[in-house]
Write an enzyme that holds these catalytic residues in place. Structure first.
Site, short mmCIF file in Angstrom:
data_model
loop_
_atom_site.label_atom_id
_atom_site.label_comp_id
_atom_site.label_asym_id
_atom_site.label_seq_id
_atom_site.Cartn_x
_atom_site.Cartn_y
_atom_site.Cartn_z
CG HIS A 175 -104.88 9.47 -68.97
ND1 HIS A 175 -106.22 9.43 -68.66
CD2 HIS A 175 -104.26 8.80 -67.97
CE1 HIS A 175 -106.40 8.75 -67.54
NE2 HIS A 175 -105.22 8.37 -67.10
CB SER B 48 -106.82 8.16 -64.02
OG SER B 48 -106.66 7.11 -64.95
CG ASP C 234 -107.63 10.44 -71.58
OD1 ASP C 234 -107.41 9.25 -71.85
OD2 ASP C 234 -107.89 10.84 -70.43
#
Length: 310
Positions: A275, A151, A245
């Protein structure tokens, strides 16, 4: 795309979580700490030690006793550059150390809003440069250093690779787990399909972006590496994305752009995942498979060249 049943279990657990911008930064960080049991069991390793590299706090992991000229993986945790720490990434780092057979160096980079951009970038670069220059308390082989992150941490890894192009020695591989490559929450593609009801929301992204950028130009390639027009001469890459995501499309577009610029890229989408599934090994079994996959990719990239018999 349907959500995988394990990912749905995770979504059910966090369903009542309030939007991040309705809480203080301190409360958001505390709430993330409460999620530590979801990250799975901590694998026992031969070596786990907190230290500093280039003045930046890090935690080093190794499955075996560290010998001279050991390969290393710099790991940068996620959390939108605002939350996240060494603890939320702990079980991930342990697994990657075991699967990669390398020293994993998890970086406790500075967070916004206390230290907005470019503090996190500066910390990531400082650690990477120190390892490549042989300036580490650990006996690392400077010619066998890779970088990885998830991320926001994957964004930092991406930026680090771009900023260190041309360095000698160079980073040998980048493992990017659902990176954000543009600071945009425009409602197109996966951002439109999954930005509500799939944990990471468009509103949450804007919360992170605002605190991290602190008014800085969001077109800066150190914030949005996907906007860099020059993607040549980068380390080989492994990119994994989650099917459900909002960041999926920009991450996959970046993988494709790197490949078109001549980088060797392996890109894998984990369908039905959300996510931040990579962390959630305690409830999402696919996280264990993804960690093993990334670890094996890193091991191959860091392997010593085969020696020919004379």
């Amino acid at each position: 795309m349907p959500v995988h049943p394990d990912a749905q279990k995770f979504l059910d657990i966090v369903a009542d979580a309030p939007p991040l911008d309705t809480l203080s930064v301190e409360q958001n960080r505390a709430d993330l700490s409460n999620a530590l049991p979801l990250t799975g069991d901590a694998r026992d390793l031969a070596f786990v030690q907190d230290m500093q590299i280039a003045g930046v706090p890090v935690r080093a992991y190794s499955a075996t006793e560290i010998k001279n000229d050991a390969p290393a993986v710099i790991y940068l945790h996620g959390g939108g550059w605002v939350i996240g720490d060494l603890e939320i990434a702990d079980t991930t780092a342990r697994d990657l150390a075991a699967y990669s057979e390398a020293v994993v160096i998890s970086v406790d980079y500075r967070l916004a809003p206390e230290a907005p951009f470019p503090a996190a970038v500066d910390d990531a670069l400082a650690v990477a440069r120190a390892l490549l220059n042989g300036e580490s308390p650990l006996p690392i082989d400077a010619t066998r250093v890779a970088i990885a992150g998830d991320s926001a941490g994957a964004t930092l890894a991406t930026v680090t690779c771009q900023q260190l192009r041309g360095a000698t020695p160079a980073l040998v591989h980048q493992a990017l787990i659902y990176p954000g490559t543009e600071l945009s929450s425009e409602s197109t593609g996966s951002m439109g399909d999954f930005a509500e009801g799939h944990f990471l929301t468009r509103r949450d992204l804007e919360f992170f972006y605002a605190l991290y950028t602190d008014g800085h130009d969001r077109q800066d390639v150190r914030l949005a590496p996907g906007l860099n027009p020059d993607l040549g001469n980068l380390p080989s890459a492994t990119v994994i994305t989650a099917g459900c995501d909002p960041l999926r499309d920009q991450a996959e577009a970046y993988a494709q752009a790197m490949a078109e610029a001549g980088t060797v890229v392996t890109s894998v989408r984990f369908n039905g995942m959300v996510h931040p599934f990579f962390y959630m090994a305690g409830v999402i079994d696919t996280a264990n498979s993804a960690r093993r996959f990334i670890g094996v990719q890193l091991k191959a990239a860091l392997a010593l060249p085969a020696r020919l018999d004379s």
